[in-house]
Design an enzyme around this catalytic site. Structure first.
Site, PDB file in Angstrom:
ATOM      1  N   GLU A  51     -27.292  26.308 -42.224  1.00 24.96           N
ATOM      2  CA  GLU A  51     -25.929  26.465 -42.738  1.00 24.96           C
ATOM      3  C   GLU A  51     -25.046  26.410 -41.505  1.00 24.96           C
ATOM      4  O   GLU A  51     -25.070  27.330 -40.690  1.00 24.96           O
ATOM      5  CB  GLU A  51     -25.746  27.795 -43.467  1.00 24.96           C
ATOM      6  CG  GLU A  51     -24.317  27.979 -43.964  1.00 24.96           C
ATOM      7  CD  GLU A  51     -23.958  29.434 -44.232  1.00 24.96           C
ATOM      8  OE1 GLU A  51     -23.156  29.672 -45.146  1.00 24.96           O
ATOM      9  OE2 GLU A  51     -24.459  30.321 -43.526  1.00 24.96           O
ATOM     10  N   ASP A  58     -29.015  30.982 -41.220  1.00 23.10           N
ATOM     11  CA  ASP A  58     -27.670  31.377 -41.626  1.00 23.10           C
ATOM     12  C   ASP A  58     -26.669  31.141 -40.496  1.00 23.10           C
ATOM     13  O   ASP A  58     -26.928  31.471 -39.332  1.00 23.10           O
ATOM     14  CB  ASP A  58     -27.688  32.869 -42.001  1.00 23.10           C
ATOM     15  CG  ASP A  58     -26.334  33.385 -42.409  1.00 23.10           C
ATOM     16  OD1 ASP A  58     -25.848  32.988 -43.483  1.00 23.10           O
ATOM     17  OD2 ASP A  58     -25.752  34.184 -41.645  1.00 23.10           O
TER      18      ASP A  58
END
Length: 590
Positions: free
Chosen positions: A297, A262
């Site tokens: 990401e 993330d």
């Protein structure tokens, strides 16, 4: 900085071969730490660098334990493998060697075969558990899904949440089940031929239950902040090892096929060898006989993370392609504020570039993680999606595309997603047209709950904002149990006539992908060519070694011409027959 063994463990409990259990805690702020386990109080020895350690034969797997600090407080192990209660309760010793794997020969699948399905354990089934999720794996396999991506499961405060506020990164949340329950889910997925990726958060700790600032202040950079709190001091060996070992833990002990990291742009590290590169290389060295896939990401779109050498992946396999989503979202909804502002002026041009090559906002001056790619990056370094947890759940009312998009246009978009060369990802329920919302939910109290409630109002503005007739007072309460219940999938819809039709549509598209597109991806990276076309038309050719894959699509309500397409059509939807959205996909074999 000396290089540790790939499988060396410095954090967390470890059951030794002789039956003793080793405990280690990095607590440089503590002069003395006592281990409390099985009714025993055992003084831990102080080691260099702020470590406290002990090996004991007074502990067994399944025993609860805590660490007592000099002021008398008892805390959970920051590297706990399981929790008895919440994040502040006792930790549980886990023997990871005791699970009997049913599919020990599984080695994974090539990335070019990936069709990813993102899911949240708590909302995927009515029960919201690891074991319950096993019951839906055959459904995913039959559609053609080849990989599931599980939103974070690391233990966070409370009984419900998205998982991005974890504080005990090694402990699967007890609301979902036990460590063996999670292993059973991974094991069962492998039995169905499904890869399993885990979403992990290595850029911050959640706001409740984290004791590291008290026992190890150097873990953080108090002067530097991420959007969610103090930045982490990745240049310190203990901090690096906490996260690198955590990644190894999921890959080795739980046999996940990969990780999705993330918001990696918030992992700042000024070390000569960036922590992200060290982590990826360490994982690959630890599992050389398996196909491991690491996905980022990264809002900076850093190509340096995705470097290839002769087509061989040395670090990260792929990255989420937000630009593909954002451009399509502007086209469908007309929303141009917040995250979509950069795409509002020329959305069709942005969509063509994002589909053809990705990285349309990449800036090499900000890409200081690794060297610039020397090889052409293949299209499967991009993970495309029409929806994901962020793009639905951060909207004011968690509305899905099925409730706001023209059905024919949505089918054209779905065909583009599943038949273009980049790896496609769908969000749970998308395969049958789920119309229930997916909302942001958490389980905080007091000031923290009020802060979350206020924060959701601001977040909604970045994802489309409020529509005419809607007010702040209408927003769902993020800390209400009802908000989670409203976000659970309605599996009866999958069995409805509309649901079955949509499933059949998606299944056929995936079959076409695996038959015609996937074999092309196994070769050298293609060149891509965006053809000149009217606004509203997408026209791209990918020139592979053995064939050219062409896609033409109209996203407008009008009839518009598109450039000629060569080869055999493998899929058509309203292609040129009527005004409105349409698409054709063709392959010209050499």
């Amino acid at each position: 900085m000396s290089k540790p063994s790939p499988t060396q463990r410095t954090w967390g409990p470890r059951v030794l071969k002789d039956g003793r259990v080793q405990f280690r805690l990095w607590a440089p702020a503590e002069n003395a730490v006592t281990l409390l386990v099985g009714g025993h109080e055992i003084a831990m020895r102080a080691e260099d660098g702020g470590w406290h350690a002990v090996e004991t034969d007074s502990a067994r797997p399944g025993d609860a334990y805590t660490f007592r600090l000099h002021d008398g407080r008892e805390i959970a192990d920051p590297a706990s493998h399981a929790q008895k209660e919440g994040v502040e309760g006792p930790s549980i010793i886990v023997d990871h060697g005791s699970y009997a794997w049913q599919n020990p020969g599984w080695r994974g699948r090539p990335w070019e075969e990936a069709v990813v399905y993102e899911l949240h354990i708590g909302a995927f089934t009515p029960e919201g558990t690891f074991r319950a999720a096993i019951g839906q794996l055959a459904h995913l396999r039959d559609i053609g899904i080849t990989a599931i991506e599980i939103m974070p499961v690391a233990h966070f405060a409370g009984q419900r949440g998205w998982g991005y506020d974890g504080v005990l990164h090694y402990a699967p949340h007890s609301a979902y089940g036990t460590p063996d329950d999670l292993k059973a889910l991974v094991d069962a997925a492998h039995g169905h031929g499904l890869m399993v990726l885990l979403d992990v958060v290595y850029n911050h700790f959640g706001p409740a239950g984290n004791m590291l600032p008290h026992i190890a202040p150097p873990f953080f950079h108090a002067e530097r902040h991420t959007p969610w709190g103090a930045a982490l001091a990745f240049e310190r060996q203990a901090v690096r090892r906490y996260f690198i070992e955590n990644a190894l833990y999921w890959i080795v002990d739980y046999r996940f096929d990969g990780l999705r990291l993330d918001a990696t742009e918030e992992i700042e590290d000024d070390s000569e060898w960036h922590m992200l590169l060290e982590m990826a290389q360490t994982i690959r060295e630890a599992a050389p006989d398996r196909q491991i896939h690491l996905v980022v990401e990264d809002q900076l779109s850093r190509k340096g993370l995705l470097n290839r050498d002769g087509g061989i992946v040395h670090h990260y396999t792929a990255g989420w392609n937000d630009e593909f989503h954002h451009a399509l979202h502007v086209i469908v909804t007309g929303e141009k504020q917040g995250h979509y502002a950069a795409f509002g002026e020329k959305p069709y041009e942005a969509l063509s570039a994002a589909t053809a090559r990705g990285f349309i906002h990449a800036d090499r001056t900000r890409d200081r993680v690794g060297p610039a790619p020397q090889d052409r990056l293949p299209p499967q370094v991009n993970v495309n999606f029409l929806q994901n947890h962020d793009q639905i759940g951060n909207r004011a009312f968690g509305d899905r595309l099925a409730t706001i998009a023209d059905p024919t246009l949505l089918n054209v978009m779905t065909a583009l997603l599943l038949l273009a060369p980049p790896v496609p990802m769908i969000f749970m329920g998308e395969e049958y047209g789920e119309d229930r919302p997916f909302l942001y939910f958490a389980d905080f109290e007091g000031d923290l709950a009020r802060a979350v409630q206020e924060g959701r109002k601001k977040e909604a503005e970045k994802f489309g904002g409020l529509k005419p007739g809607q007010t702040i007072a209408d927003l769902p309460d993020p800390v209400s149990e009802e908000t989670l219940q409203r976000s659970k999938l309605d599996w009866s819809r999958a069995a409805s006539p509309d649901g079955r039709r949509q499933i059949a549509f998606v299944r056929e598209l995936i079959r076409l992908r695996q038959t015609h597109v996937t074999p092309l991806l196994a070769g050298a990276a293609p060149g891509s060519h965006v053809l000149p076309a009217e606004d509203g038309i997408l026209a791209i050719d990918w020139h592979f070694h053995a064939a050219t894959l062409g896609i033409r699509a109209n996203f407008t309500p009008e009839r518009k011409p598109w450039p000629a397409i060569a080869g055999e059509a493998i899929f058509e939807l309203a292609a040129g027959t009527t005004p409105g959205p349409s698409i054709i996909v063709a392959i010209d074999r050499y």
